[in-house]
Design an enzyme around this catalytic site. Structure first.
Site, PDB file in Angstrom:
ATOM      1  N   THR A 193      47.360  11.102  38.083  1.00  8.60           N
ATOM      2  CA  THR A 193      46.850  12.304  37.431  1.00  8.60           C
ATOM      3  C   THR A 193      46.665  12.082  35.942  1.00  8.60           C
ATOM      4  O   THR A 193      47.383  11.292  35.322  1.00  8.60           O
ATOM      5  CB  THR A 193      47.840  13.479  37.598  1.00  8.60           C
ATOM      6  OG1 THR A 193      49.100  13.116  37.013  1.00  8.60           O
ATOM      7  CG2 THR A 193      48.058  13.811  39.051  1.00  8.60           C
ATOM      8  N   GLY A 194      45.709  12.774  35.362  1.00 10.12           N
ATOM      9  CA  GLY A 194      45.525  12.905  33.927  1.00 10.12           C
ATOM     10  C   GLY A 194      45.893  11.725  33.071  1.00 10.12           C
ATOM     11  O   GLY A 194      45.349  10.620  33.205  1.00 10.12           O
ATOM     12  N   ARG A 202      95.770  37.298  16.838  1.00 17.13           N
ATOM     13  CA  ARG A 202      96.697  36.586  17.721  1.00 17.13           C
ATOM     14  C   ARG A 202      96.061  35.292  18.202  1.00 17.13           C
ATOM     15  O   ARG A 202      94.845  35.226  18.386  1.00 17.13           O
ATOM     16  CB  ARG A 202      97.032  37.473  18.929  1.00 17.13           C
ATOM     17  CG  ARG A 202      98.128  36.930  19.818  1.00 17.13           C
ATOM     18  CD  ARG A 202      98.362  37.848  21.009  1.00 17.13           C
ATOM     19  NE  ARG A 202      97.292  37.731  21.998  1.00 17.13           N
ATOM     20  CZ  ARG A 202      97.211  38.491  23.092  1.00 17.13           C
ATOM     21  NH1 ARG A 202      98.090  39.445  23.315  1.00 17.13           N
ATOM     22  NH2 ARG A 202      96.225  38.307  23.952  1.00 17.13           N
ATOM     23  N   HIS A 234     102.077  15.787  26.783  1.00 16.41           N
ATOM     24  CA  HIS A 234     102.020  16.835  27.804  1.00 16.41           C
ATOM     25  C   HIS A 234     101.353  18.097  27.266  1.00 16.41           C
ATOM     26  O   HIS A 234     101.823  19.214  27.476  1.00 16.41           O
ATOM     27  CB  HIS A 234     103.420  17.141  28.343  1.00 16.41           C
ATOM     28  CG  HIS A 234     104.078  15.949  28.974  1.00 16.41           C
ATOM     29  ND1 HIS A 234     103.524  15.273  30.038  1.00 16.41           N
ATOM     30  CD2 HIS A 234     105.227  15.307  28.677  1.00 16.41           C
ATOM     31  CE1 HIS A 234     104.301  14.265  30.381  1.00 16.41           C
ATOM     32  NE2 HIS A 234     105.341  14.252  29.560  1.00 16.41           N
ATOM     33  N   LYS A 271      62.487  15.629  50.819  1.00 13.39           N
ATOM     34  CA  LYS A 271      62.676  16.184  52.161  1.00 13.39           C
ATOM     35  C   LYS A 271      62.186  15.200  53.225  1.00 13.39           C
ATOM     36  O   LYS A 271      62.840  15.012  54.263  1.00 13.39           O
ATOM     37  CB  LYS A 271      61.907  17.502  52.289  1.00 13.39           C
ATOM     38  CG  LYS A 271      61.890  18.063  53.723  1.00 13.39           C
ATOM     39  CD  LYS A 271      61.103  19.355  53.807  1.00 13.39           C
ATOM     40  CE  LYS A 271      61.058  19.844  55.262  1.00 13.39           C
ATOM     41  NZ  LYS A 271      60.383  21.159  55.392  1.00 13.39           N
ATOM     42  N   ASP A 273      57.770  22.736  34.558  1.00 11.76           N
ATOM     43  CA  ASP A 273      56.946  21.977  35.497  1.00 11.76           C
ATOM     44  C   ASP A 273      56.897  22.697  36.846  1.00 11.76           C
ATOM     45  O   ASP A 273      57.917  23.164  37.354  1.00 11.76           O
ATOM     46  CB  ASP A 273      57.529  20.570  35.670  1.00 11.76           C
ATOM     47  CG  ASP A 273      56.485  19.547  36.072  1.00 11.76           C
ATOM     48  OD1 ASP A 273      55.559  19.916  36.810  1.00 11.76           O
ATOM     49  OD2 ASP A 273      56.602  18.384  35.643  1.00 11.76           O
ATOM     50  N   ILE A 274      55.707  22.752  37.444  1.00 11.85           N
ATOM     51  CA  ILE A 274      55.533  23.395  38.751  1.00 11.85           C
ATOM     52  C   ILE A 274      55.155  22.363  39.808  1.00 11.85           C
ATOM     53  O   ILE A 274      55.832  22.198  40.822  1.00 11.85           O
ATOM     54  CB  ILE A 274      54.451  24.492  38.690  1.00 11.85           C
ATOM     55  CG1 ILE A 274      54.808  25.534  37.619  1.00 11.85           C
ATOM     56  CG2 ILE A 274      54.279  25.142  40.066  1.00 11.85           C
ATOM     57  CD1 ILE A 274      56.134  26.226  37.848  1.00 11.85           C
ATOM     58  N   ARG A 310      47.510  22.974  34.318  1.00 11.34           N
ATOM     59  CA  ARG A 310      48.535  23.674  35.097  1.00 11.34           C
ATOM     60  C   ARG A 310      48.349  23.446  36.594  1.00 11.34           C
ATOM     61  O   ARG A 310      49.309  23.493  37.360  1.00 11.34           O
ATOM     62  CB  ARG A 310      48.497  25.175  34.803  1.00 11.34           C
ATOM     63  CG  ARG A 310      49.116  25.565  33.467  1.00 11.34           C
ATOM     64  CD  ARG A 310      49.251  27.067  33.351  1.00 11.34           C
ATOM     65  NE  ARG A 310      50.000  27.443  32.171  1.00 11.34           N
ATOM     66  CZ  ARG A 310      50.520  28.660  31.984  1.00 11.34           C
ATOM     67  NH1 ARG A 310      50.357  29.596  32.901  1.00 11.34           N
ATOM     68  NH2 ARG A 310      51.174  28.934  30.875  1.00 11.34           N
ATOM     69  N   ARG A 351      92.102   6.642  38.054  1.00 15.24           N
ATOM     70  CA  ARG A 351      93.092   5.965  38.885  1.00 15.24           C
ATOM     71  C   ARG A 351      93.826   6.948  39.776  1.00 15.24           C
ATOM     72  O   ARG A 351      94.084   6.685  40.938  1.00 15.24           O
ATOM     73  CB  ARG A 351      94.078   5.194  38.013  1.00 15.24           C
ATOM     74  CG  ARG A 351      93.466   3.968  37.352  1.00 15.24           C
ATOM     75  CD  ARG A 351      94.488   3.267  36.479  1.00 15.24           C
ATOM     76  NE  ARG A 351      94.943   4.146  35.401  1.00 15.24           N
ATOM     77  CZ  ARG A 351      96.067   3.962  34.727  1.00 15.24           C
ATOM     78  NH1 ARG A 351      96.884   2.977  35.065  1.00 15.24           N
ATOM     79  NH2 ARG A 351      96.403   4.764  33.731  1.00 15.24           N
ATOM     80  N   PHE A 379     102.966  38.568  17.935  1.00 19.23           N
ATOM     81  CA  PHE A 379     103.976  39.356  17.220  1.00 19.23           C
ATOM     82  C   PHE A 379     105.378  39.150  17.799  1.00 19.23           C
ATOM     83  O   PHE A 379     105.532  38.696  18.938  1.00 19.23           O
ATOM     84  CB  PHE A 379     103.614  40.834  17.212  1.00 19.23           C
ATOM     85  CG  PHE A 379     103.528  41.508  18.564  1.00 19.23           C
ATOM     86  CD1 PHE A 379     104.644  41.645  19.387  1.00 19.23           C
ATOM     87  CD2 PHE A 379     102.325  42.052  18.995  1.00 19.23           C
ATOM     88  CE1 PHE A 379     104.566  42.289  20.611  1.00 19.23           C
ATOM     89  CE2 PHE A 379     102.239  42.696  20.223  1.00 19.23           C
ATOM     90  CZ  PHE A 379     103.366  42.816  21.038  1.00 19.23           C
TER      91      PHE A 379
END
Length: 524
Positions: free
Chosen positions: A40-41, A520, A284, A143, A131-132, A70, A224, A473
């Site tokens: 294409t193009g 807080r 930790h 598929k 893109d379509i 498009r 691991r 607090f």
């Protein structure tokens, strides 16, 4: 047609790519192998310019490309050629009746939607990069991988060239390429849907959180084991959440473990809460020590002195490049991980002499930008990231609740303690002096025990004359009283308890300056 073992030789290929990396080499190899190329193009123009015969899609369909490109591949002669199941006699008969030839290879990559959004382009420009036709061809070929090989990345061109020069594509190859193709289109669709739902048509109803969230995660490493040897673990990264520790470059040492990543992330969080040269040592997921200094070596010394016993086997993060002076100070200490924005060459040489230490470079950006996500059973929690840039985090906005106004040095220590306390698991109490933590009480189920733990870790000499920060607090005066009895000279805490007056009175009776932030910083 495929061989009995499922291998197919390629006779006809559809090539339509935005990223034209390696295109000429691919087209040349396909032509040399006797493969007819349909394109294409601009892709067709590049192939023709390389001296390779190519059939334009408009010639195949008998219909010109239109609407500024498009519409060009959305045609039965394209999609029937991709989707025909050549294992079925009826599909063969229909192709022959319609005059359609099948494709054995589809090479397609998509418009750069994500890059366009990231560039700051306006919505109209971004929409043009949705893109379509490309995703339709990729999904169709994926598929129908029983009959078609699909390729979405120039990284796979070497495999394509080897296949057309050899015996063809095996069924296992085609299945793997199809799986990669569906990941490619799914990632693309998630990017588009996320952008549409957050930018073009926000659906957060003013909450600041979208009604729909999606992300595609790619496994970047199998670890691991997890937190314990009987648990499996892996690291995943996402283009939707770029950067950060997961994308750090490891320069030296054993493979990172699950716990290494958890601790290193906590260490970066702590180090980047400070603008001065800062070192955080984590064990930790809690700080053994946090300090700022005149330079990064000075900050390391001060952080280590907070709790040398716990710092053994700890994880170190810096917000400045690691220097030779810091590396030399670390020489006698067993350290699991050092993560920094960079390492000076001589520091890297010195640290590489220690076989087991893991050295990671991670860009010097604040790791707490945006939102954070935490899985819970059956769902996800999302929140804006807590940082130390809220109004209540500026000492100029604090309220003096008791005692005399602190002098400049004390106020500086209070600000450091308040910032450092944010990285301590709640309930959190942190004692500090001269820009360094001297005692940390973390993760206790009541604030009294956290205060006792902080004082115990500091020892009587270091606790006396230090300043204290509490992430939330004091619900009663008892936790504060532990700190007052230890001889702290000033305290900073959010305030907001129904017993604030009792807490304030205790500080006043001890002659201790106490500031209220109104903000807080719980960290669970």
């Amino acid at each position: 047609m495929s061989n009995p073992d499922g291998t197919i030789r390629i006779r006809r290929a559809l090539v339509s790519v935005y990223d034209k990396t390696g295109l000429e080499e691919l087209a040349t190899a396909l032509h040399a192998a006797g493969v007819q190329i349909v394109s294409t193009g601009s892709t067709a123009a590049r192939i023709a310019a390389a001296g390779v015969p190519v059939v334009e899609v408009s010639e195949l369909t008998g219909f010109p490309e239109c609407l500024d490109g498009r519409v060009k591949t959305l045609h039965p002669k394209v999609h029937a050629g991709i989707l025909a199941d050549l294992r079925l006699d009826d599909h063969h008969a229909q192709l022959e009746a319609l005059g359609i030839e099948p494709f054995g290879l589809v090479v397609v990559n998509l418009y750069p939607f994500t890059a366009t959004v990231a560039s700051g382009a306006n919505p109209e420009e971004c929409i043009e990069q949705i893109d379509i036709g490309g995703p339709s061809m990729v999904r169709g070929a994926a598929k129908n991988h029983a009959n078609v090989a699909v390729v979405t990345s120039p990284d796979a061109y070497a495999e394509v060239i080897a296949a057309v020069r050899g015996e063809g594509f095996t069924l296992a190859q085609r299945a793997r390429l199809a799986a990669e193709a569906f990941v490619h289109t799914a990632t693309y669709d998630i990017a588009v849907a996320s952008w549409m739902g957050n930018v073009v048509a926000p659906t957060d109803e003013g909450s600041g959180f979208p009604a729909w969230v999606g992300a595609a995660w790619e496994r970047s490493a199998v670890l691991r084991y997890g937190e314990n040897p009987h648990q499996g673990a892996a690291l995943y990264t996402s283009a939707h959440f770029p950067g950060g520790l997961a994308s750090a470059e490891q320069l030296h040492g054993k493979e990172m473990s699950y716990n290494n990543y958890v601790d290193a992330d906590a260490a970066r969080r702590a180090a980047y809460d400070h603008t001065a040269p800062c070192v955080a040592i984590i064990k930790h997921a809690n700080p053994c020590g946090i300090a700022v200094g005149d330079d990064i070596a000075d900050a390391y010394r001060k952080a280590f002195d907070c709790d040398p016993v716990s710092a053994f086997g700890g994880v170190v993060a810096t917000n400045r490049p690691v220097t030779l002076a810091m590396a030399e100070v670390m020489a006698e200490v067993f350290t699991e991980v050092v993560v920094a924005p960079s390492f000076d060459d001589d520091a890297l040489t010195a640290l590489r002499a220690k076989k087991n230490v893991r050295l990671l470079t991670c860009p010097g950006i604040h790791p707490g930008a945006g939102v954070e996500i935490r899985p819970v059973s059956g769902g996800l929690l999302m929140q804006s990231v807590d940082d130390v840039e809220a109004d209540g985090d500026d000492p100029a906005a604090w309220t003096l609740a008791s005692g005399a106004a602190a002098d400049e040095a004390t106020l500086r220590d209070l600000e450091f303690a308040w910032r450092a306390c944010r990285s301590v698991k709640s309930n959190a109490i942190l004692l500090a002096r001269d820009g360094a933590s001297v005692g940390v009480g973390m993760g206790q189920v009541n604030r009294v025990d956290s205060a006792r733990l902080a004082v115990s870790r500091a020892g009587a000499d270091r606790a006396r004359g230090s300043v204290a920060a509490s992430d939330a607090f004091f619900p009663f005066p008892d936790g504060l009283q532990v700190l007052l009895d230890a001889g702290v000279r000033a305290v900073v805490q959010p305030g907001g308890s129904v017993r604030d007056d009792e807490v304030r009175a205790a500080a006043e009776a001890a002659g201790v300056s106490m500031y209220l932030t109104g903000t807080r910083h719980f960290f669970h």
